[in-house]
Motif scaffolding. Structure first.
Motif, mmCIF file in Angstrom:
data_model
loop_
_atom_site.group_PDB
_atom_site.id
_atom_site.type_symbol
_atom_site.label_atom_id
_atom_site.label_comp_id
_atom_site.label_asym_id
_atom_site.label_seq_id
_atom_site.Cartn_x
_atom_site.Cartn_y
_atom_site.Cartn_z
ATOM 1 N N ARG A 140 0.831 -1.203 0.000
ATOM 2 C CA ARG A 140 0.000 0.000 0.000
ATOM 3 C C ARG A 140 0.865 1.252 0.000
ATOM 4 N N LEU A 141 0.597 2.154 -0.940
ATOM 5 C CA LEU A 141 1.345 3.399 -1.004
ATOM 6 C C LEU A 141 0.914 4.313 0.137
ATOM 7 N N THR A 142 1.854 5.111 0.645
ATOM 8 C CA THR A 142 1.597 5.845 1.880
ATOM 9 C C THR A 142 1.755 7.356 1.771
ATOM 10 N N ASP A 143 2.353 7.871 0.707
ATOM 11 C CA ASP A 143 2.613 9.311 0.676
ATOM 12 C C ASP A 143 2.373 9.954 -0.687
ATOM 13 N N GLU A 144 1.646 9.276 -1.570
ATOM 14 C CA GLU A 144 1.399 9.822 -2.898
ATOM 15 C C GLU A 144 0.264 10.838 -2.925
ATOM 16 N N PHE A 147 -4.698 11.962 1.192
ATOM 17 C CA PHE A 147 -5.485 10.910 1.844
ATOM 18 C C PHE A 147 -4.595 9.774 2.329
ATOM 19 N N LEU A 148 -3.705 9.304 1.467
ATOM 20 C CA LEU A 148 -2.837 8.183 1.837
ATOM 21 C C LEU A 148 -1.923 8.549 3.005
ATOM 22 N N MET A 149 -1.447 9.772 3.044
ATOM 23 C CA MET A 149 -0.595 10.202 4.152
ATOM 24 C C MET A 149 -1.376 10.252 5.462
ATOM 25 N N GLU A 150 -2.597 10.747 5.396
ATOM 26 C CA GLU A 150 -3.394 10.819 6.622
ATOM 27 C C GLU A 150 -3.804 9.425 7.112
ATOM 28 N N TYR A 151 -4.098 8.533 6.184
ATOM 29 C CA TYR A 151 -4.439 7.163 6.582
ATOM 30 C C TYR A 151 -3.240 6.495 7.253
ATOM 31 N N LYS A 193 0.832 -1.941 -10.919
ATOM 32 C CA LYS A 193 -0.053 -0.996 -10.254
ATOM 33 C C LYS A 193 -1.380 -1.675 -9.905
ATOM 34 N N ASN A 194 -1.928 -1.289 -8.756
ATOM 35 C CA ASN A 194 -3.181 -1.856 -8.293
ATOM 36 C C ASN A 194 -3.901 -0.794 -7.457
ATOM 37 N N PHE A 195 -5.210 -0.885 -7.340
ATOM 38 C CA PHE A 195 -5.931 0.093 -6.531
ATOM 39 C C PHE A 195 -7.288 -0.444 -6.106
ATOM 40 N N GLN A 196 -7.847 0.204 -5.064
ATOM 41 C CA GLN A 196 -9.226 0.007 -4.621
ATOM 42 C C GLN A 196 -9.845 1.370 -4.373
ATOM 43 N N GLU A 197 -11.166 1.477 -4.561
ATOM 44 C CA GLU A 197 -11.894 2.689 -4.220
ATOM 45 C C GLU A 197 -12.984 2.343 -3.213
ATOM 46 N N LEU A 240 -15.957 8.730 -2.700
ATOM 47 C CA LEU A 240 -14.963 7.660 -2.738
ATOM 48 C C LEU A 240 -13.558 8.171 -2.431
ATOM 49 N N VAL A 241 -12.779 7.321 -1.760
ATOM 50 C CA VAL A 241 -11.346 7.537 -1.602
ATOM 51 C C VAL A 241 -10.620 6.375 -2.264
ATOM 52 N N LYS A 242 -9.358 6.600 -2.620
ATOM 53 C CA LYS A 242 -8.619 5.622 -3.424
ATOM 54 C C LYS A 242 -7.395 5.114 -2.686
ATOM 55 N N PHE A 243 -7.347 3.788 -2.503
ATOM 56 C CA PHE A 243 -6.140 3.108 -2.033
ATOM 57 C C PHE A 243 -5.323 2.727 -3.261
ATOM 58 N N GLU A 244 -4.048 3.080 -3.258
ATOM 59 C CA GLU A 244 -3.169 2.708 -4.354
ATOM 60 C C GLU A 244 -2.091 1.762 -3.834
ATOM 61 N N TYR A 245 -1.724 0.806 -4.668
ATOM 62 C CA TYR A 245 -0.740 -0.205 -4.292
ATOM 63 C C TYR A 245 0.282 -0.406 -5.408
ATOM 64 N N ASP A 246 1.470 -0.841 -5.017
ATOM 65 C CA ASP A 246 2.377 -1.532 -5.916
ATOM 66 C C ASP A 246 2.284 -3.009 -5.566
ATOM 67 N N THR A 247 1.886 -3.825 -6.537
ATOM 68 C CA THR A 247 1.895 -5.265 -6.329
ATOM 69 C C THR A 247 3.286 -5.767 -6.677
ATOM 70 N N ILE A 248 4.014 -6.234 -5.678
ATOM 71 C CA ILE A 248 5.412 -6.639 -5.842
ATOM 72 C C ILE A 248 5.498 -8.162 -5.923
ATOM 73 N N LEU A 249 6.285 -8.641 -6.859
ATOM 74 C CA LEU A 249 6.402 -10.077 -7.094
ATOM 75 C C LEU A 249 7.875 -10.468 -7.219
ATOM 76 N N TYR A 250 8.255 -11.527 -6.501
ATOM 77 C CA TYR A 250 9.547 -12.185 -6.677
ATOM 78 C C TYR A 250 9.271 -13.616 -7.111
ATOM 79 N N SER A 251 10.029 -14.098 -8.077
ATOM 80 C CA SER A 251 9.893 -15.498 -8.492
ATOM 81 C C SER A 251 11.253 -16.082 -8.807
ATOM 82 N N GLY A 252 11.355 -17.391 -8.676
ATOM 83 C CA GLY A 252 12.600 -18.074 -9.010
ATOM 84 C C GLY A 252 12.439 -19.570 -8.869
ATOM 85 N N ARG A 253 13.297 -20.295 -9.582
ATOM 86 C CA ARG A 253 13.321 -21.747 -9.453
ATOM 87 C C ARG A 253 14.061 -22.139 -8.176
#
Length: 255
Positions: A140-144, A147-151, A193-197, A240-253
């Motif tokens: 979840r992004l926190t300072d963009e 609203f995100l900063m206050e949350y 990028k990902n988000f919810q409202e 509506l308010v908007k939650f924004e996210y970076d969906t982070i993924l690591y993968s490997g064998r």
């Protein structure tokens, strides 16, 4: 509170208000030849089945390993009619799955709860040779935005142990740990990028789905909701308010 029970009283909110994963993440797994239509998946810490459903919809067999009874039963209610869904009462460190039986082990929004050394041993046991490990979470992004900063300030001011369990505090450690047991040549890192409202009811539900916020019997509960109401009233656009996210993924064998 024991990590096993942290979400027991938050299941309904978790089902309704936690984010899913963007389609770009799923496309990435296919493009990188990590995921195939016949891949057998172990979804570790599968919770209410948010990530399991993605793979079931792709036709995969999914072993959903979840130690929390309430969350596991919620997933069974939502996904149990799918013949490819296998609900397992197990832990990341002791899944109960057969050795060398899994093509892809995924931990979605759950990895930070695992006992890391025991999980590594279990992952290497259940994965087939050349099997993949995938760790993914919504950051979840926190300072963009204001609203995100206050949350974020609300969480620091009213939560029970947010600073302890906040995954942002250990992202570098997660990456280094992950590289310790996957083939570094196969390592992939991606972000989407990902988000919810949310209206206010949804915002409240999203807040209360988090294990680190106080419950209704805590002295901080009412003041926290009052502050949440103020933030929503100040920052909503057409309700509506908007939650924004970076969906982070690591993968490997696996090594």
């Amino acid at each position: 509170m024991d990590t096993l029970d942290r979400f027991s009283n938050r299941v309904d909110h978790y089902i309704k208000y936690r984010p899913g994963y963007p389609p770009e993440m799923f496309s990435f797994l296919i493009k990188e030849k990590i995921l195939k239509s016949d891949s057998v998946i172990a979804d570790i810490g599968s919770g209410t089945g948010i990530s399991s459903k993605l793979f079931l919809d792709n036709g995969n067999t999914v072993y959903a390993v979840e130690p929390n009874k309430g969350m596991r039963e919620a997933a069974e209610g939502l996904l149990g009619s799918n013949k490819n869904f296998k609900s397992i009462n197990g832990k990341a460190e002791d899944t109960g799955l057969k050795s060398k039986s899994i093509d892809i082990l995924i931990a979605a929004q759950s990895f930070h709860w695992f006992e890391k050394d025991l999980f590594k041993k279990e992952a290497m046991r259940i994965l087939k040779p050349e099997g993949f490990v995938v760790i993914v979470w919504n950051d979840r992004l926190t300072d963009e935005t204001e609203f995100l900063m206050e949350y974020e300030n609300l969480l620091h001011n009213f939560s029970v142990d947010y600073d302890v369990v906040n995954l942002k505090n250990s992202v570098k450690d997660v990456r280094n740990y992950f590289l310790s047991f996957v083939d570094n040549k196969s390592f992939k890192e991606a972000s989407f990028k990902n988000f919810q409202e949310f209206d206010f009811q949804g915002l409240q539900g999203r807040l209360l789905s988090s294990s680190y916020v106080p419950t209704s019997d805590h002295e901080n509960f009412v003041p926290m909701l009052n502050e949440l109401k103020r933030i929503h009233e100040l920052h909503n656009k057409e309700g509506l308010v908007k939650f924004e996210y970076d969906t982070i993924l690591y993968s490997g064998r696996i090594k």
